[in-house]
Design an enzyme around this catalytic site. Sequence first.
Site, short mmCIF file in Angstrom:
data_model
loop_
_atom_site.label_atom_id
_atom_site.label_comp_id
_atom_site.label_asym_id
_atom_site.label_seq_id
_atom_site.Cartn_x
_atom_site.Cartn_y
_atom_site.Cartn_z
N ASN A 1 24.15 69.38 80.51
CA ASN A 1 25.00 68.66 81.45
C ASN A 1 25.35 69.62 82.58
O ASN A 1 26.16 70.52 82.40
CB ASN A 1 26.27 68.17 80.73
N TRP A 2 24.71 69.40 83.72
CA TRP A 2 24.90 70.35 84.83
C TRP A 2 26.25 70.17 85.53
O TRP A 2 26.62 70.99 86.37
CB TRP A 2 23.77 70.18 85.85
N LYS A 3 26.94 69.10 85.25
CA LYS A 3 28.23 68.82 85.91
C LYS A 3 28.05 68.92 87.43
O LYS A 3 26.98 68.59 87.94
CB LYS A 3 29.32 69.76 85.36
N HIS B 1 32.87 61.40 79.39
CA HIS B 1 33.07 62.85 79.30
C HIS B 1 34.56 63.16 79.48
O HIS B 1 35.25 62.50 80.26
CB HIS B 1 32.24 63.57 80.37
N GLU C 1 36.03 65.34 81.08
CA GLU C 1 36.43 65.62 82.46
C GLU C 1 36.64 64.32 83.24
O GLU C 1 37.50 64.24 84.11
CB GLU C 1 35.38 66.53 83.14
N GLU D 1 32.76 66.31 71.65
CA GLU D 1 33.11 67.46 72.49
C GLU D 1 34.61 67.71 72.39
O GLU D 1 35.40 67.07 73.11
CB GLU D 1 32.73 67.18 73.94
N GLY E 1 33.99 74.80 78.15
CA GLY E 1 34.11 75.77 79.23
C GLY E 1 35.10 76.88 78.94
O GLY E 1 35.48 77.63 79.84
N SER F 1 31.06 75.00 74.65
CA SER F 1 30.70 76.43 74.58
C SER F 1 29.51 76.72 73.67
O SER F 1 29.47 77.75 73.00
CB SER F 1 31.91 77.27 74.19
N GLY G 1 26.99 72.68 78.67
CA GLY G 1 27.33 72.86 80.08
C GLY G 1 26.82 74.20 80.60
O GLY G 1 25.64 74.38 80.90
N GLY G 2 27.72 75.18 80.64
CA GLY G 2 27.43 76.47 81.25
C GLY G 2 26.12 77.11 80.84
O GLY G 2 25.33 77.56 81.69
P1 13P Z 1 30.35 74.04 78.16
O1 13P Z 1 29.06 74.18 77.36
O2 13P Z 1 30.29 74.73 79.47
O3 13P Z 1 31.52 74.40 77.30
O4 13P Z 1 30.49 72.49 78.50
C1 13P Z 1 30.34 71.55 77.51
C2 13P Z 1 30.31 70.20 78.10
O5 13P Z 1 31.29 69.70 78.60
C3 13P Z 1 29.02 69.48 78.11
O6 13P Z 1 29.19 68.15 78.47
#
Ligand code: 13P
Length: 259
Positions: free
Chosen positions: A9-11, A97, A99, A169, A175, A215, A236-237
């Site tokens: 997920n590149w956000k 999500h 967020e 999640e 993050g 993470s 994500g990251g």
């Molecule tokens: P991180 O892997 O950066 O913690 O993000 C997870 C996430 O929200 C994937 O949708």
Amino acid sequence: MRQIIIAGNWKMNKGLFETEQFCKELVQFATTHHEERVRMIIAPAFPFLKIASTLLLGQPVGISAQDVSSHEDGAFTGEISASMLSSLEMQFCIIGHSERRQYHQESDTGVRDKQLILREYGIKPILCIGETLAQRDAGETSAVLISQLEGCFKDVPLESGEEVIVAYEPVWAIGTGRTASPAQAQEAHALIRNWFEENYNPEIAAAIHILYGGSVKPDNIVELLSCPDIDGGLIGGAALKLESYVQMVQSATKLIQSR
Ligand code: 13P
């Protein structure tokens, strides 16, 4: 048997140039990736979905949007509809999500509507649920997850369990560098699978893919994927760099081939 899904997920990261660069490099890896039981998915930002799917055409990499409108079409400035995503031949779309729930007031009812409209257009939702730190500390994790499942799947039919992917999640692990321990993640995943068994049937519960997100990185992916109810990662990251994304796909491949 369920596949392992490694979804990035590149956000709100990567512009046109970085998207092109990542996809071109991913093509080189993808042509050597022959393990069908490990499914790669990437979720670039809306403006770059088309270029990503063009560059990855014919490769074993699924493309996902990061959100969709729950409305069919009309006066909803800034929104993107399921029919638009379908016209791009989008295969997946992340919904619910944390967020979006936190910054855009997305509710379980809204997530349910998004699930239904995506499925109407043949797009598989990657539906996210998860508790906050305060909820976990208050011992409310199970109740929160069940209530999110009840809201997101209220009167939603499932035939096989293949219609939707669920992502667990925990908000406190996103993050933050603070991953849920494999035991914590497995406990939540087992609870989710059990919910599908009780509310649908054992076949659907056995077929549905449940991803862990929060993470995930090359260092901890193997222990997470080794848990019986964890079918992949929504990352994500650590999915933003091609090298670590590929490393995680390779770890998943090794793991599934050793089973
Ligand atoms: P991180 O892997 O950066 O913690 O993000 C997870 C996430 O929200 C994937 O949708």
